[in-house]
Design a protein around this motif. Sequence first.
Motif, PDB file in Angstrom:
ATOM      1  N   THR A 179       0.824  -1.206   0.000  1.00 34.81           N
ATOM      2  CA  THR A 179       0.000   0.000   0.000  1.00 34.81           C
ATOM      3  C   THR A 179       0.858   1.256   0.000  1.00 34.81           C
ATOM      4  O   THR A 179       0.493   2.273  -0.605  1.00 34.81           O
ATOM      5  CB  THR A 179      -0.941  -0.003   1.218  1.00 34.81           C
ATOM      6  OG1 THR A 179      -1.757  -1.185   1.172  1.00 34.81           O
ATOM      7  CG2 THR A 179      -1.828   1.222   1.227  1.00 34.81           C
ATOM      8  N   ALA A 180       2.020   1.201   0.660  1.00 33.97           N
ATOM      9  CA  ALA A 180       2.910   2.371   0.720  1.00 33.97           C
ATOM     10  C   ALA A 180       3.368   2.773  -0.678  1.00 33.97           C
ATOM     11  O   ALA A 180       3.456   3.974  -0.990  1.00 33.97           O
ATOM     12  CB  ALA A 180       4.109   2.068   1.608  1.00 33.97           C
ATOM     13  N   ILE A 181       3.670   1.802  -1.539  1.00 33.88           N
ATOM     14  CA  ILE A 181       4.078   2.126  -2.910  1.00 33.88           C
ATOM     15  C   ILE A 181       2.930   2.799  -3.657  1.00 33.88           C
ATOM     16  O   ILE A 181       3.121   3.800  -4.353  1.00 33.88           O
ATOM     17  CB  ILE A 181       4.542   0.849  -3.639  1.00 33.88           C
ATOM     18  CG1 ILE A 181       5.918   0.423  -3.105  1.00 33.88           C
ATOM     19  CG2 ILE A 181       4.594   1.068  -5.144  1.00 33.88           C
ATOM     20  CD1 ILE A 181       6.501  -0.776  -3.815  1.00 33.88           C
ATOM     21  N   ALA A 199      -9.434   2.569  -4.001  1.00 30.23           N
ATOM     22  CA  ALA A 199     -10.523   1.666  -3.650  1.00 30.23           C
ATOM     23  C   ALA A 199     -10.037   0.721  -2.556  1.00 30.23           C
ATOM     24  O   ALA A 199      -9.147  -0.102  -2.792  1.00 30.23           O
ATOM     25  CB  ALA A 199     -10.976   0.877  -4.875  1.00 30.23           C
ATOM     26  N   ALA A 200     -10.594   0.853  -1.360  1.00 28.34           N
ATOM     27  CA  ALA A 200     -10.235   0.003  -0.222  1.00 28.34           C
ATOM     28  C   ALA A 200     -11.238  -1.134  -0.130  1.00 28.34           C
ATOM     29  O   ALA A 200     -12.430  -0.900   0.089  1.00 28.34           O
ATOM     30  CB  ALA A 200     -10.221   0.815   1.066  1.00 28.34           C
ATOM     31  N   ILE A 201     -10.758  -2.370  -0.296  1.00 31.31           N
ATOM     32  CA  ILE A 201     -11.626  -3.549  -0.339  1.00 31.31           C
ATOM     33  C   ILE A 201     -11.296  -4.434   0.851  1.00 31.31           C
ATOM     34  O   ILE A 201     -10.213  -5.018   0.923  1.00 31.31           O
ATOM     35  CB  ILE A 201     -11.428  -4.338  -1.643  1.00 31.31           C
ATOM     36  CG1 ILE A 201     -11.510  -3.399  -2.847  1.00 31.31           C
ATOM     37  CG2 ILE A 201     -12.441  -5.457  -1.758  1.00 31.31           C
ATOM     38  CD1 ILE A 201     -10.890  -3.950  -4.100  1.00 31.31           C
ATOM     39  N   GLY A 202     -12.201  -4.509   1.802  1.00 31.74           N
ATOM     40  CA  GLY A 202     -12.007  -5.383   2.945  1.00 31.74           C
ATOM     41  C   GLY A 202     -10.895  -4.949   3.879  1.00 31.74           C
ATOM     42  O   GLY A 202     -10.369  -5.771   4.630  1.00 31.74           O
ATOM     43  N   LEU A 263      -6.338  -0.472  -6.439  1.00 31.24           N
ATOM     44  CA  LEU A 263      -7.282  -1.475  -5.941  1.00 31.24           C
ATOM     45  C   LEU A 263      -6.612  -2.235  -4.806  1.00 31.24           C
ATOM     46  O   LEU A 263      -5.756  -3.087  -5.041  1.00 31.24           O
ATOM     47  CB  LEU A 263      -7.695  -2.431  -7.068  1.00 31.24           C
ATOM     48  CG  LEU A 263      -8.311  -1.770  -8.303  1.00 31.24           C
ATOM     49  CD1 LEU A 263      -8.477  -2.772  -9.425  1.00 31.24           C
ATOM     50  CD2 LEU A 263      -9.653  -1.125  -7.958  1.00 31.24           C
ATOM     51  N   ASP A 264      -7.006  -1.949  -3.581  1.00 31.94           N
ATOM     52  CA  ASP A 264      -6.322  -2.468  -2.396  1.00 31.94           C
ATOM     53  C   ASP A 264      -7.302  -3.250  -1.513  1.00 31.94           C
ATOM     54  O   ASP A 264      -8.020  -2.662  -0.710  1.00 31.94           O
ATOM     55  CB  ASP A 264      -5.727  -1.287  -1.622  1.00 31.94           C
ATOM     56  CG  ASP A 264      -4.822  -1.717  -0.498  1.00 31.94           C
ATOM     57  OD1 ASP A 264      -4.468  -2.909  -0.454  1.00 31.94           O
ATOM     58  OD2 ASP A 264      -4.466  -0.873   0.347  1.00 31.94           O
ATOM     59  N   ILE A 321      -3.496  -4.599  -6.146  1.00 35.16           N
ATOM     60  CA  ILE A 321      -2.614  -5.128  -5.107  1.00 35.16           C
ATOM     61  C   ILE A 321      -3.072  -6.533  -4.755  1.00 35.16           C
ATOM     62  O   ILE A 321      -4.276  -6.802  -4.659  1.00 35.16           O
ATOM     63  CB  ILE A 321      -2.632  -4.217  -3.862  1.00 35.16           C
ATOM     64  CG1 ILE A 321      -2.073  -2.835  -4.211  1.00 35.16           C
ATOM     65  CG2 ILE A 321      -1.839  -4.821  -2.715  1.00 35.16           C
ATOM     66  CD1 ILE A 321      -2.163  -1.831  -3.079  1.00 35.16           C
ATOM     67  N   ALA A 322      -2.112  -7.440  -4.580  1.00 35.98           N
ATOM     68  CA  ALA A 322      -2.409  -8.821  -4.201  1.00 35.98           C
ATOM     69  C   ALA A 322      -1.479  -9.229  -3.076  1.00 35.98           C
ATOM     70  O   ALA A 322      -0.309  -8.843  -3.054  1.00 35.98           O
ATOM     71  CB  ALA A 322      -2.255  -9.770  -5.389  1.00 35.98           C
TER      72      ALA A 322
END
Length: 507
Positions: A179-181, A199-202, A263-264, A321-322
Motif C-alpha cells: 500500500t505504501a508504494i 478503492a479500499a476492499i475489505g 485497488l487495495d 494489489i495482491a
Amino acid sequence: MSTLTDDLRLWAGRSRAQIDALTVAPSLEQIGRVEQIGDGVAIVSGLPETRLDEILAFEGGLRGLAVDLGDSRIGCILLGDAGSVRAGSIVHGTGNVARTPVGEALLGRVIDALGTPLDDGPALEGCAMAPVEQPAPPIIDRALVTRPLATGLLVVDAMIPLGRGQRELIVGDRGTGKTAIAVDAMINQRNTDVICIYAAIGQKASSVAQVIDAVRRHGAPERCIFVVGEADTAPGLQWLTPYAACSMGEYFMAQGRDVLLVLDDLTKHAAVYRQVSLLLRRPPGREAYPGDIFYIHSRLLERAAHLSPEKGGGSLTALPIAETQAGNISAYIPTNLISITDGQIYLDPRLFYEDQKPAVDVGKSVSRVGGKTQAPALKALSESLRLTYAQFLELEVFTRFGTMVDDRTKKTIDHGRRIRAVLAQPQFAPLGLGEQVALLFAVGEGLLDELPLEHVGRFRALLPGWLADRCPTLLKLDDAARALTETQQAELRMALTTLAQEARKTA
C-alpha cells in the motif's frame, strides 16, 4: 353559511374534474418473498422475470444484487444491513442494474460503492449515475501506451517504469509495503493533472484512515476519490467497490483525462466472492474459489486502457494489489492476476526486514509496457542499471560464504551497495525527474564509490537544495526531456563531485 356551502360545492366540482381526468390502466408489479437470509446473502422466490445483476428492493429500503438465477429461486448478494428483513419478507424487482454516482462532485470525497458519503460531508448532488459493470473499451478504441506515469520512487521509475493506461500488479506478503508504494504513487501526482482513485476492499478502518490522512497531508486530496468497502461492511458492498471505483475513473477517462486507480486489494475481493459463492451453494473449484474467479478480475482490469485520440485520448492506469503467503508468488489468485496484468512489482519480505525500503525485488519484478514510455533523460541512465544491480546481488550472495575475492570483484560489490543505498527511499518523499536523473548519474559515473556507504543518505538529503543552486535547469526536466548533452553532463558531474565531498565533511 352560504359562503361555506359555495366553497364545498366548488371543491367537490374540482375533485370530480380531477377524478374524471385520471387515466386508469392496469399495471404489473413483480413481488417475491424471502425464503432464506443471512451472512450477507438471501434466497428469493417468486420473481421469474428477474435478470442477472438486477437490483432487488427489500422491505426497509435494503437492496440486493441478483447474481444466481435458478429455476424457481434467486440468489442475491445484500448491499447493506439485513437486520430489518426476515424470511417471508416481500421483495420487489426494480429492472435496474447497480449504478454508482460519477462526476466532479466526487473529487475530495470518501464514499462507498453506491455513493453514500462516509466523510460526514453533504450528500452528493448533481451527479450522473453510471453502471458499475461496463464493457472494456474495444481494441479499435485504444491507443498505444506512450506516456509515463511517474511514481516518484526511483527503483520503480528507473527499472520498472509505468505507463499511463497500464495495469501493474503490486504483490507481496502482508506488511511489506504494498500500500505504501501505491500511496506514494498517488502523492507524486500532486504536481500533475492525474486524478487518483483509491478503492479500499475489505481493509480495516484504521488502515483506510491512515491512507486518507497521508494523501491529505502530502498529496492533492482535491483530485482524489476514496471508495471504501471496509472489512465490517456488507460483503455485497465490498464486492462492488472495485467495479464502482473503475466506473468513476472511466467517467474522467472519457473526458480525455488521466486517472490512476489503486485497488487495495484484490486478494480480499476474491475471498469475499468465495464467501458469498459458497453461501449461495455454487460449486467450488480450486482452493474453494468458484469457477469464474478469473473472469471477475479480468473483466475489471481490462477496463484500464489508453483511449485513442478519436475517443479523447484519456487513460485509466490500474495498480491492483495482491497479498501472498510466505512469499508464494505462484499461489492461485496471484498467478491469475499476474497473467491478467502487464507486469508486477514484487516486494520481498527478506529485503523489508533488512530495512531495504521499498523492498522491491528487481529480479522478480517486470513492466512489460512501461519501458517504452520511460522519459528519455531517465532511460539513457537506467538502461544498464538493472543488469549491473543483478550482477551485484549474485556476487554478494557468493561472498557471504567467506570466499576470497579479488579487487575487481570487491569494487563491483562496493559499487552495487551504493546502487542499493540510492534506491532506498523514505515514505511520503517522492523524487522529481531531475532528482532521479542526478542520482542515477552520480551512481552510474561512480561519483559515490569513494563516499562511505553511511554518508550516502546525507548526499541524498543535500541533493535538492544543491541542484537548485548549481543546476536549476535540471529540476525543470519533464517527461519529454531528451538525454543529457555533454555540456549538461559536465556541469552535473562537477556539481555532484563537489556535493559528494561536502557530504563526507558534514555527515
